[in-house]
Write a protein that holds these residues in place. Structure first.
Motif, PDB file in Angstrom:
ATOM      1  N   GLU A 162     -20.968  14.314 -11.557  1.00  0.00           N
ATOM      2  CA  GLU A 162     -21.903  14.155 -12.671  1.00  0.00           C
ATOM      3  C   GLU A 162     -21.231  13.591 -13.919  1.00  0.00           C
ATOM      4  N   SER A 163     -19.982  13.201 -13.799  1.00  0.00           N
ATOM      5  CA  SER A 163     -19.222  12.732 -14.958  1.00  0.00           C
ATOM      6  C   SER A 163     -19.308  11.217 -15.100  1.00  0.00           C
ATOM      7  N   THR A 164     -19.035  10.743 -16.304  1.00  0.00           N
ATOM      8  CA  THR A 164     -18.952   9.295 -16.532  1.00  0.00           C
ATOM      9  C   THR A 164     -17.600   8.746 -16.087  1.00  0.00           C
ATOM     10  N   VAL A 165     -16.711   9.668 -15.765  1.00  0.00           N
ATOM     11  CA  VAL A 165     -15.382   9.286 -15.277  1.00  0.00           C
ATOM     12  C   VAL A 165     -15.347   9.471 -13.765  1.00  0.00           C
ATOM     13  N   HIS A 166     -14.767   8.534 -13.067  1.00  0.00           N
ATOM     14  CA  HIS A 166     -14.543   8.733 -11.636  1.00  0.00           C
ATOM     15  C   HIS A 166     -13.182   8.167 -11.241  1.00  0.00           C
ATOM     16  N   ASN A 182       0.814  -1.216   0.000  1.00  0.00           N
ATOM     17  CA  ASN A 182       0.000   0.000   0.000  1.00  0.00           C
ATOM     18  C   ASN A 182       0.850   1.269   0.000  1.00  0.00           C
ATOM     19  N   ILE A 183       2.020   1.189   0.633  1.00  0.00           N
ATOM     20  CA  ILE A 183       2.931   2.340   0.594  1.00  0.00           C
ATOM     21  C   ILE A 183       3.392   2.598  -0.844  1.00  0.00           C
ATOM     22  N   LEU A 184       3.696   1.509  -1.561  1.00  0.00           N
ATOM     23  CA  LEU A 184       4.133   1.646  -2.951  1.00  0.00           C
ATOM     24  C   LEU A 184       3.018   2.177  -3.857  1.00  0.00           C
ATOM     25  N   ARG A 185       1.769   2.022  -3.429  1.00  0.00           N
ATOM     26  CA  ARG A 185       0.628   2.468  -4.229  1.00  0.00           C
ATOM     27  C   ARG A 185       0.176   3.890  -3.876  1.00  0.00           C
ATOM     28  N   GLN A 186       0.852   4.522  -2.945  1.00  0.00           N
ATOM     29  CA  GLN A 186       0.386   5.815  -2.437  1.00  0.00           C
ATOM     30  C   GLN A 186       0.235   6.882  -3.518  1.00  0.00           C
ATOM     31  N   LYS A 187       1.104   6.858  -4.513  1.00  0.00           N
ATOM     32  CA  LYS A 187       1.064   7.894  -5.553  1.00  0.00           C
ATOM     33  C   LYS A 187       0.158   7.510  -6.724  1.00  0.00           C
ATOM     34  N   ASN A 188      -0.513   6.377  -6.593  1.00  0.00           N
ATOM     35  CA  ASN A 188      -1.358   5.901  -7.695  1.00  0.00           C
ATOM     36  C   ASN A 188      -2.801   6.360  -7.546  1.00  0.00           C
ATOM     37  N   LEU A 189      -3.466   6.498  -8.687  1.00  0.00           N
ATOM     38  CA  LEU A 189      -4.914   6.693  -8.741  1.00  0.00           C
ATOM     39  C   LEU A 189      -5.464   5.803  -9.849  1.00  0.00           C
ATOM     40  N   ILE A 190      -6.705   5.349  -9.657  1.00  0.00           N
ATOM     41  CA  ILE A 190      -7.372   4.534 -10.669  1.00  0.00           C
ATOM     42  C   ILE A 190      -8.462   5.384 -11.328  1.00  0.00           C
ATOM     43  N   PHE A 191      -8.391   5.505 -12.651  1.00  0.00           N
ATOM     44  CA  PHE A 191      -9.393   6.255 -13.413  1.00  0.00           C
ATOM     45  C   PHE A 191     -10.340   5.263 -14.085  1.00  0.00           C
ATOM     46  N   PRO A 239     -14.870  -0.002 -20.916  1.00  0.00           N
ATOM     47  CA  PRO A 239     -13.421   0.224 -20.892  1.00  0.00           C
ATOM     48  C   PRO A 239     -12.786  -0.262 -19.593  1.00  0.00           C
ATOM     49  N   ARG A 240     -11.577  -0.749 -19.714  1.00  0.00           N
ATOM     50  CA  ARG A 240     -10.850  -1.187 -18.524  1.00  0.00           C
ATOM     51  C   ARG A 240     -10.357   0.026 -17.731  1.00  0.00           C
ATOM     52  N   PRO A 241     -10.231  -0.108 -16.408  1.00  0.00           N
ATOM     53  CA  PRO A 241      -9.702   0.999 -15.603  1.00  0.00           C
ATOM     54  C   PRO A 241      -8.259   1.320 -15.999  1.00  0.00           C
ATOM     55  N   VAL A 242      -7.862   2.542 -15.713  1.00  0.00           N
ATOM     56  CA  VAL A 242      -6.499   2.983 -16.011  1.00  0.00           C
ATOM     57  C   VAL A 242      -5.802   3.337 -14.698  1.00  0.00           C
ATOM     58  N   LYS A 243      -4.668   2.704 -14.462  1.00  0.00           N
ATOM     59  CA  LYS A 243      -3.878   3.023 -13.268  1.00  0.00           C
ATOM     60  C   LYS A 243      -2.827   4.066 -13.646  1.00  0.00           C
ATOM     61  N   VAL A 244      -2.783   5.129 -12.843  1.00  0.00           N
ATOM     62  CA  VAL A 244      -1.852   6.227 -13.108  1.00  0.00           C
ATOM     63  C   VAL A 244      -0.961   6.431 -11.892  1.00  0.00           C
ATOM     64  N   CYS A 245       0.336   6.446 -12.122  1.00  0.00           N
ATOM     65  CA  CYS A 245       1.290   6.725 -11.048  1.00  0.00           C
ATOM     66  C   CYS A 245       1.842   8.133 -11.250  1.00  0.00           C
ATOM     67  N   PHE A 246       1.519   9.030 -10.322  1.00  0.00           N
ATOM     68  CA  PHE A 246       2.007  10.406 -10.394  1.00  0.00           C
ATOM     69  C   PHE A 246       3.368  10.508  -9.713  1.00  0.00           C
ATOM     70  N   HIS A 247       4.142  11.463 -10.165  1.00  0.00           N
ATOM     71  CA  HIS A 247       5.497  11.607  -9.633  1.00  0.00           C
ATOM     72  C   HIS A 247       5.492  12.178  -8.215  1.00  0.00           C
ATOM     73  N   ARG A 248       4.508  13.032  -7.944  1.00  0.00           N
ATOM     74  CA  ARG A 248       4.449  13.678  -6.626  1.00  0.00           C
ATOM     75  C   ARG A 248       3.173  13.267  -5.891  1.00  0.00           C
ATOM     76  N   LEU A 249       3.321  12.979  -4.624  1.00  0.00           N
ATOM     77  CA  LEU A 249       2.169  12.608  -3.801  1.00  0.00           C
ATOM     78  C   LEU A 249       1.209  13.786  -3.656  1.00  0.00           C
ATOM     79  N   ARG A 250       1.748  14.993  -3.594  1.00  0.00           N
ATOM     80  CA  ARG A 250       0.903  16.185  -3.460  1.00  0.00           C
ATOM     81  C   ARG A 250      -0.014  16.339  -4.672  1.00  0.00           C
ATOM     82  N   THR A 251       0.512  16.083  -5.852  1.00  0.00           N
ATOM     83  CA  THR A 251      -0.304  16.153  -7.073  1.00  0.00           C
ATOM     84  C   THR A 251      -1.419  15.123  -7.026  1.00  0.00           C
ATOM     85  N   ARG A 252      -1.069  13.941  -6.646  1.00  0.00           N
ATOM     86  CA  ARG A 252      -2.066  12.865  -6.545  1.00  0.00           C
ATOM     87  C   ARG A 252      -3.175  13.242  -5.575  1.00  0.00           C
TER      88      ARG A 252
END
Length: 259
Positions: free
Chosen positions: A196-200, A103-112, A170-183
């Motif tokens: 209200e978006s189709t994206v979450h 989970n620490i390694l996943r901290q900068k990730n988000l799933i779209f 569509p399949r989910p997209v995993k995104v790894c950001f360089h900075r935790l603050r950005t994430r």
């Protein structure tokens, strides 16, 4: 008086009979065969009794051996159970540490979720995925500098799971950001601007945490039925007012952890 004594003496002689046919009490020579026979009978009885005693002792020894063997087996079983308990405890500790590290390694990730996926048979490239993500950051989240990799740096983008033929989902997209603050900024904005978006967007958790969160959802929904309740799902914890719960996946039950 004398006549009486003589009379008694004669009677006794008559009763004794002839000396040849009634030689009198047994002598030592006549007693020896009888004594030998009695001794033989006594010896046989003693041997018989001794045999019974030996047989009983053998049975007792066999029984004791069985009890000792059973006791040894029980001791071995108890020892194995103790060792197994220690192994389980150590294994559980390792699993928790691995899960925590994961989970620490996943901290900068988000799933779209909901990002359009090409269906023309062509393989989606890293650049294709990054372009889709940046479009959401620019057009829907209005994130400053989202078009500049120096301000919003993305280290990695890829689809999750295998593509299913003839599927329009569509399949989910995993995104790894360089900075935790950005994430963190993107996650915060998405909670309001993407309603209200189709994206979450969601956080990226380990399989164990995802399973716990999934099991907590029904309890969260039930708690929200009472409008006065403060309810929030945070990481692998469900907070209802001042009470904190998690879900025991092994025993499949809700567990309060702040008693």
């Amino acid at each position: 008086m004398t006549i009486s004594l003589l009379f008694v003496a004669n009677v006794l002689l008559i009763m004794a009979g002839d000396v040849e046919s009634n030689p009198g009490p047994a002598t030592r020579q006549t007693q020896l065969p009888i004594t030998g026979e009695l001794e033989s009978i006594s010896s046989r009885n003693a041997i018989k009794d001794l045999t019974l005693v030996v047989s009983a002792l053998k049975d007792e020894v066999a029984s004791l051996r069985g009890e000792v063997r059973e006791m040894n087996i029980k001791d071995e079983v108890l020892q194995l159970q103790s060792e197994l308990k220690e192994v389980k405890s150590a294994t559980e500790g390792f699993k928790q540490r691995i899960d925590s590290t994961d989970n620490i390694l996943r901290q900068k990730n988000l799933i779209f979720y909901g990002l359009e996926e090409r269906n023309d048979g062509q393989r989606e490239t890293w650049e294709d995925g990054e372009k889709l993500v940046r479009n959401v950051l620019i057009n829907e989240l209005k994130l400053d500098g989202a078009d500049d990799d120096n301000l919003v740096a993305i280290d990695r983008v890829h689809r999750i799971g295998k593509k299913t033929l003839n599927s329009n989902r569509p399949r989910p997209v995993k995104v790894c950001f360089h900075r935790l603050r950005t994430r963190d900024l993107i996650l915060t904005k998405s909670r309001t601007l993407l309603k209200e978006s189709t994206v979450h967007v969601s956080e990226d958790y380990s399989e164990q945490v995802r399973s716990i969160r999934k099991a907590l959802i029904p309890h969260l929904q039930e708690a929200k039925k009472i409008s006065e309740n403060f309810v929030i799902l945070k990481y692998d914890k469900l907070i209802i007012n001042k009470d904190v719960f998690t879900f025991d996946l092994t025993n499949k039950q809700l567990v309060q952890i702040n008693k």
